[in-house]
Write a protein that holds these residues in place. Structure first.
Motif, mmCIF file in Angstrom:
data_model
loop_
_atom_site.group_PDB
_atom_site.id
_atom_site.type_symbol
_atom_site.label_atom_id
_atom_site.label_comp_id
_atom_site.label_asym_id
_atom_site.label_seq_id
_atom_site.Cartn_x
_atom_site.Cartn_y
_atom_site.Cartn_z
ATOM 1 N N MET A 398 -36.439 -41.078 -13.927
ATOM 2 C CA MET A 398 -37.593 -40.803 -14.787
ATOM 3 C C MET A 398 -37.448 -41.549 -16.098
ATOM 4 S SD MET A 398 -38.169 -36.717 -14.126
ATOM 5 C CE MET A 398 -36.436 -36.328 -14.304
ATOM 6 N N GLU A 399 -38.573 -41.776 -16.745
ATOM 7 C CA GLU A 399 -38.574 -42.457 -18.030
ATOM 8 C C GLU A 399 -37.927 -41.559 -19.085
ATOM 9 O OE1 GLU A 399 -39.275 -45.418 -18.854
ATOM 10 O OE2 GLU A 399 -40.224 -46.166 -17.017
ATOM 11 N N ARG A 400 -37.099 -42.188 -19.907
ATOM 12 C CA ARG A 400 -36.479 -41.438 -20.996
ATOM 13 C C ARG A 400 -37.541 -40.997 -21.995
ATOM 14 N NH1 ARG A 400 -31.725 -45.178 -23.185
ATOM 15 N NH2 ARG A 400 -31.697 -43.490 -24.715
ATOM 16 N N ILE A 422 -45.541 -37.077 -14.726
ATOM 17 C CA ILE A 422 -44.230 -37.599 -15.115
ATOM 18 C C ILE A 422 -44.181 -39.080 -14.772
ATOM 19 C CG2 ILE A 422 -41.744 -37.455 -14.731
ATOM 20 C CD1 ILE A 422 -42.064 -34.540 -14.108
ATOM 21 N N ASP A 423 -43.758 -39.880 -15.721
ATOM 22 C CA ASP A 423 -43.638 -41.330 -15.513
ATOM 23 C C ASP A 423 -42.269 -41.646 -14.941
ATOM 24 O OD1 ASP A 423 -46.163 -41.727 -16.569
ATOM 25 O OD2 ASP A 423 -45.397 -41.911 -18.624
ATOM 26 N N PHE A 424 -42.278 -42.388 -13.838
ATOM 27 C CA PHE A 424 -41.033 -42.837 -13.225
ATOM 28 C C PHE A 424 -40.859 -44.328 -13.462
ATOM 29 C CE2 PHE A 424 -42.058 -38.954 -11.008
ATOM 30 C CZ PHE A 424 -40.828 -38.369 -10.781
ATOM 31 N N LYS A 425 -39.609 -44.751 -13.425
ATOM 32 C CA LYS A 425 -39.310 -46.161 -13.658
ATOM 33 C C LYS A 425 -39.832 -46.996 -12.505
ATOM 34 C CE LYS A 425 -35.196 -44.973 -16.268
ATOM 35 N NZ LYS A 425 -33.718 -44.957 -16.305
ATOM 36 N N LYS A 426 -40.410 -48.127 -12.856
ATOM 37 C CA LYS A 426 -41.014 -49.005 -11.860
ATOM 38 C C LYS A 426 -40.055 -50.135 -11.510
ATOM 39 C CE LYS A 426 -45.655 -48.000 -13.550
ATOM 40 N NZ LYS A 426 -46.897 -48.566 -14.098
ATOM 41 N N ASP A 445 -37.499 -48.060 -5.107
ATOM 42 C CA ASP A 445 -38.548 -48.033 -6.118
ATOM 43 C C ASP A 445 -38.157 -48.721 -7.401
ATOM 44 O OD1 ASP A 445 -39.516 -44.717 -5.128
ATOM 45 O OD2 ASP A 445 -40.165 -46.668 -4.393
ATOM 46 N N PHE A 446 -36.888 -48.975 -7.600
ATOM 47 C CA PHE A 446 -36.521 -49.668 -8.832
ATOM 48 C C PHE A 446 -35.224 -50.430 -8.625
ATOM 49 C CE2 PHE A 446 -36.005 -45.113 -9.125
ATOM 50 C CZ PHE A 446 -34.648 -45.002 -9.005
ATOM 51 N N GLY A 447 -35.227 -51.662 -9.060
ATOM 52 C CA GLY A 447 -34.035 -52.483 -9.049
ATOM 53 C C GLY A 447 -33.897 -53.125 -10.399
ATOM 54 N N HIS A 448 -34.002 -52.332 -11.414
ATOM 55 C CA HIS A 448 -34.148 -52.825 -12.779
ATOM 56 C C HIS A 448 -32.826 -52.752 -13.524
ATOM 57 C CE1 HIS A 448 -34.957 -48.637 -12.249
ATOM 58 N NE2 HIS A 448 -34.633 -48.403 -13.510
ATOM 59 N N TRP A 491 -43.481 -40.033 -0.257
ATOM 60 C CA TRP A 491 -43.395 -38.612 -0.627
ATOM 61 C C TRP A 491 -41.937 -38.134 -0.653
ATOM 62 C CZ3 TRP A 491 -41.424 -35.010 2.815
ATOM 63 C CH2 TRP A 491 -41.270 -35.453 4.139
ATOM 64 N N VAL A 492 -41.092 -38.695 0.226
ATOM 65 C CA VAL A 492 -39.672 -38.354 0.178
ATOM 66 C C VAL A 492 -39.007 -39.030 -1.025
ATOM 67 C CG1 VAL A 492 -37.482 -38.470 1.421
ATOM 68 C CG2 VAL A 492 -39.612 -38.028 2.667
ATOM 69 N N SER A 493 -39.390 -40.282 -1.258
ATOM 70 C CA SER A 493 -38.802 -41.029 -2.367
ATOM 71 C C SER A 493 -39.082 -40.362 -3.704
ATOM 72 C CB SER A 493 -39.350 -42.469 -2.365
ATOM 73 O OG SER A 493 -39.006 -43.139 -3.538
ATOM 74 N N ARG A 494 -40.351 -40.030 -3.943
ATOM 75 C CA ARG A 494 -40.711 -39.430 -5.219
ATOM 76 C C ARG A 494 -40.080 -38.043 -5.390
ATOM 77 N NH1 ARG A 494 -44.454 -40.724 -8.928
ATOM 78 N NH2 ARG A 494 -43.726 -42.776 -8.301
ATOM 79 N N TRP A 495 -39.989 -37.308 -4.294
ATOM 80 C CA TRP A 495 -39.389 -35.969 -4.345
ATOM 81 C C TRP A 495 -37.934 -36.042 -4.804
ATOM 82 C CZ3 TRP A 495 -41.246 -31.066 -3.817
ATOM 83 C CH2 TRP A 495 -40.314 -30.055 -3.605
ATOM 84 N N LYS A 496 -37.164 -36.979 -4.235
ATOM 85 C CA LYS A 496 -35.766 -37.099 -4.592
ATOM 86 C C LYS A 496 -35.570 -37.736 -5.963
ATOM 87 C CE LYS A 496 -34.019 -37.094 0.113
ATOM 88 N NZ LYS A 496 -33.221 -37.791 1.139
ATOM 89 N N GLN A 497 -36.489 -38.588 -6.374
ATOM 90 C CA GLN A 497 -36.409 -39.137 -7.720
ATOM 91 C C GLN A 497 -36.468 -38.045 -8.773
ATOM 92 O OE1 GLN A 497 -39.468 -42.032 -8.228
ATOM 93 N NE2 GLN A 497 -38.463 -43.572 -6.951
#
Length: 916
Positions: A398-400, A422-426, A445-448, A491-497
């Motif tokens: 999640m975004e700080r 809630i904003d998640f990192k892209k 979802d993120f490789g940043h 839906w699984v990805s966002r849930w675990k994030q």
């Protein structure tokens, strides 16, 4: 044999210095006057004059003159030292020996080896640089080997640096056998020598057989004791000994192994500079350890390792001076680690994050964060780069800066996680072709952050790039084709994030803990029913189950998580103060639960549960240690509580002194222990807060209370009457007691609290950042659900570990394993940043006043040396001028003699040489 003559010391020294400096050889005037090879007559006459000047009373003058002539013929081996010269006496002496060695010719050995050993013994690296390592001598490895050992054993790092700069290969030099020899040279009176001796005696036991010298086995044990479980043991792989069931059997097998050939001693060290660094740190040799650190790789972790070892040694050291030296050197290494990491962070933040969590092959799978935590490196943890990594781990995907109310609302209404609340990192590198894990889906979802590892999701993604795909855990069926894994549904990805973030676990635990305290208070105040069969109530059963889940989590945290032995886990668990609170709270709850189930102990059980509620409530302090404002205040509070114990000690002494005297003066005889206790301790304690029963203490006041002087009634429990004979002394003691307690002791406590507050407040941010790491690690390793729902997570973990045999990634905590090219690139990058840091430090040091003063002193010494040389040249010019005048006079005499006939003689006498 070379001579060094001290001019002006009298006797023969003055004669030799005068002859060498002032007597010049006269040209030979003809072969008829002297035989071939004999000294010149004029030279002999001059030397005779000098000898008569200094030894006028000598009887056998001719014999003495012959000896002086023999000395004069070898004047090339004579060096005159003047006390007013610029060079020191030892410098001149060493130069004389070096110059004399240049005249020796040797085929088998280097003629300069002895002079090099002498320079090392005198610690004159300047002479070695100017005379021996100026490029004119071809040094071989065999020539420098013994001098290198001498420089190491005698703590002369400048010579070690000089030998390394002039071609000594440390890989060829340092073998394990030579390293053992260096450890054997450690003084037995030092702390490290004493510890090694104890370990050696423990290995030998009562047997008279075996080796009596230190070996690397004792060194490995010592390093293991000092470093603990931070890293794997050093040098343990060298000993091919079978595992034993007991420690005593293992010691016997090791003794048998060391009695053998020990072929490992002939092999070279894999990491020689690290071995020398550990050897120097154990002896508290600061300059040598810093030089080895400069030459060693993985500088940040190595500096933190040295800090850890030194701080552990300082705890064992008895002598104050040595203890302070160890603490200062440990602090210096901590600053060095902080500064090098700061340089890395300013250069490239993503690489510096990897640096913190990378498993080091050099330090036995240790990481910088783990080592810094063990070394109590609070300054290192206060660095912005470390805190930035911890913040990324804390917020997960999640975004700080996400508002806490959004997290709480999403926890109450889970479907909100799929909205934009809630904003998640892209992702920044989507579709880069790298292998991606299915669960957790955060890797999809993120490789940043430049491949920065900031959560266990990324940790697993990085490890998957090097591990076999069969070890990858999948929650859905799928196949791996080439390097591309099947992506996880959104839906699984966002849930675990959301649920895998430590901040989510923290918020859930805080909310549920408040509900737990509310339920506990409700049971105590409203719904605490009598013993069975009337009770307990349903709410109380819920409370029991809730505490049971808390106990299960404590058991999992203590006995299941980690790879250490059971005893080590228990010791590590007990070291935490808040774990002690947990044990106390659970123990009180179990005791109260058992007592409340019986009628005879019902009230006792309720009282225990009430006290236990206070302990559970105080546990909230630890939860809010993560808060930026409350965290430092909690630290200050803990320090003040420690100060309060010292105050209570003084207060108890004064209370008991005053209470006993006061009771004895007021009452001649009172056998009641209850009244005596209240009047000796409790009543004086209330005096501090102003509750002073004047009517009872001052016998001059009327006291409306039934009392008696009858001993029989007093023994039966009747209140005794007061003794009025010492009323004046009782009042004086009361005044003194109030003066000492209310003015002296209370103000002392206030002053102590003020000092503690000001001292801790200056570094409160550093203390809080250090403590924050522990809390983040705790919630990062905890299951997602909070008690009482945590029981579901425990069942899930039980199935995964025992049935599905899925390895746990949270055992490694913050660990990233890099191999091959990636590891080499990171090590080279860190080494480059260390070199940049050292270059910058050298520039700063050269700009300091002390370095400028040193350079100015060197220039002044050079000027003084030049002036001395000018004086010597002037003295030689005067002698040359005297010789020129003599030659001119002689030529004039010869010309005048030749101009006359052979029968006529010149009226002038032959010119004589002027003495100088």
């Amino acid at each position: 044999m070379p001579w060094l003559v001290l001019a002006g010391s009298g006797g023969l020294a003055n004669l030799v210095s005068d002859i060498v400096e002032n007597v010049q050889s006269a040209p030979m005037s003809g072969g008829a006057e002297k035989e071939e090879g004999s000294p010149n007559t004029e030279l002999r006459e001059r030397i005779t004059t000098k000898v008569k000047k200094y030894f006028a009373s000598e009887r056998d003058m001719d014999k003495l003159v012959d000896k002086v002539l023999n000395i004069y013929q070898n004047k090339d081996l004579i060096t005159i030292y003047h006390a007013e010269g610029a060079d020191d006496f030892d410098t001149v002496m060493l130069k004389v020996l070096v110059q004399a060695s240049k005249q020796r010719v040797s085929v088998s050995t280097n003629p300069y080896v002895d002079e090099l050993k002498l320079a090392v013994t005198w610690n004159r690296v300047d002479i070695a640089k100017s005379e021996l390592f100026n490029g004119s001598i071809d040094w071989k490895y065999e020539d420098l080997e013994d001098s290198m050992t001498d420089a190491l054993e005698n703590d002369k790092p400048q010579f070690v640096r000089l030998f390394i700069d002039n071609g000594l290969n440390i890989l060829s030099y340092l073998s394990y056998g030579r390293l053992e020899g260096l450890y054997k040279s450690i003084s037995k009176t030092s702390q490290a020598g004493n510890l090694l001796q104890r370990l050696l005696e423990e290995r030998l036991g009562d047997s008279n057989e075996g080796t009596y010298d230190f070996s690397l086995y004792e060194v490995s044990q010592l390093l293991e004791d000092l470093l603990g479980e931070v890293c794997q043991p050093f040098y343990r792989s060298l000993f091919t000994v079978e595992t034993a069931s007991t420690k005593r059997k293992a010691m016997k097998k090791m003794c048998q192994f060391l009695k053998g050939d020990c072929n490992y001693r002939h092999s070279t060290c894999k990491h020689p500079w690290l071995c020398l660094f550990l050897w120097a740190v154990l002896q508290n040799r600061g300059e040598m350890a810093i030089f080895c650190w400069e030459m060693c790789g993985e500088s940040v972790l190595t500096a933190l390792g040295g800090c850890k070892i030194l701080r552990e040694l300082s705890k064992l050291e008895i002598e104050t001076e040595a203890k302070l030296g160890m603490k200062e050197l440990a602090t210096k290494f901590e600053f060095m680690a902080h500064d090098v990491f700061s340089t890395c962070y300013q250069t490239k933040a993503s690489h510096s994050y990897k640096l913190l969590i990378r498993k080091s092959s050099l330090w036995g799978e240790a990481t910088c964060l783990k080592m810094a935590m063990a070394a109590d490196a609070r300054l290192f943890f206060s660095h912005d780069g470390v805190q930035s990594l911890l913040s990324q781990i804390w917020w997960g995907d999640m975004e700080r800066g996400t508002e806490l109310w959004k997290l709480a609302l999403t926890m109450v209404i889970p479907p909100l996680v799929y909205t934009n609340l809630i904003d998640f990192k892209k992702p920044e590198n989507a579709g880069d072709g790298k292998s991606v894990l299915a669960p957790p889906s955060s890797a999809t979802d993120f490789g940043h952050y430049g491949e920065t590892v900031f959560s266990f999701a990324d940790l697993k993604r990085h490890e998957a790039e090097h591990d076999d795909s069969n070890n990858v855990r999948r929650s859905t069926k799928g196949t791996v084709t080439n390097t591309q894994a099947k992506k996880c549904p959104f839906w699984v990805s966002r849930w675990k994030q959301f649920w895998y973030a430590p901040v989510t676990s923290f918020i859930g635990n805080v909310v549920m803990y408040f509900l737990f305290l509310f339920l506990y208070a409700y049971v105590l105040l409203v719904d605490f029913k009598p013993p069975p069969p009337e009770g307990p109530a349903i709410s109380e059963y819920v409370l029991y189950f809730w505490v049971f889940t808390i106990v299960c989590e404590e058991i999992r945290e203590t006995f299941i998580v980690g790879s250490k032995m059971l005893g080590q886990r228990l010791m590590l668990y007990v070291q935490d103060v808040w774990n002690k609170f947990d044990v106390l709270a659970i123990s009180l709850f179990i005791a109260g639960l058992c007592c409340r189930m019986f009628s005879w102990s019902y009230n006792m059980g309720r009282g225990i549960l009430c006290v236990d509620y206070m302990v559970f409530t105080i546990r909230l302090i630890h939860i809010f240690a993560i808060h930026r404002q409350l965290g430092p205040k909690i630290i200050i509070l803990g320090k003040m509580i420690k100060d309060a114990f010292f105050f209570l000690f003084f207060l108890a002494v004064w209370l008991s002194a005053y209470g006993v005297a006061n009771q004895a003066l007021l009452y001649q005889y009172d056998p009641s222990p209850h009244r005596a206790f209240r009047r000796v301790l409790y009543r004086p304690y209330l005096h501090i807060f102003g509750q002073i029963p004047v009517e009872e203490i001052d016998t001059g006041k009327y006291w409306d209370r039934d009392c008696t002087d009858n001993l029989t009634l007093i023994n039966q429990g009747k209140e005794p009457c007061r003794d009025t004979s010492h009323n004046w002394l009782v009042v004086i003691l009361l005044v003194i007691f109030l003066l000492v307690t209310n003015i002296l002791l209370v103000n002392l406590l206030i002053a102590t609290f003020s000092y503690t507050f000001s001292k801790v407040q200056e570094r409160s941010d550093t203390y809080w950042k250090f403590q924050r790491y522990n809390l983040i690690v705790e919630y990062h390793s905890r299951p997602t659900l909070a008690p009482p729902f945590i029981i579901l997570s425990h069942i899930n973990l039980l199935i995964k570990r025992n049935l599905r045999k899925v390895p746990s990634t949270k055992i490694h905590r913050f660990a990233l394993e890099l191999k091959g090219r990636d590891a080499n690139k990171l090590v080279k990058w860190e080494t480059l940043q260390k070199e940049n840091f050292l270059t910058l430090e050298n520039k700063k040091r050269r700009g300091t006043d002390s370095e400028r003063l040193k350079r100015m002193t060197a220039k002044v010494d050079g000027v003084i040396k030049q002036v001395s040389e000018i004086r010597d040249v002037d003295r030689r010019l005067r002698a040359l001028e005297s010789d020129m005048e003599f030659c001119t006079s002689s030529l004039q005499w010869i010309m005048e003699a030749l101009m006359q006939s052979s029968t006529a003689k010149s009226p002038k006498a032959h010119p004589t040489r002027k003495d100088t």
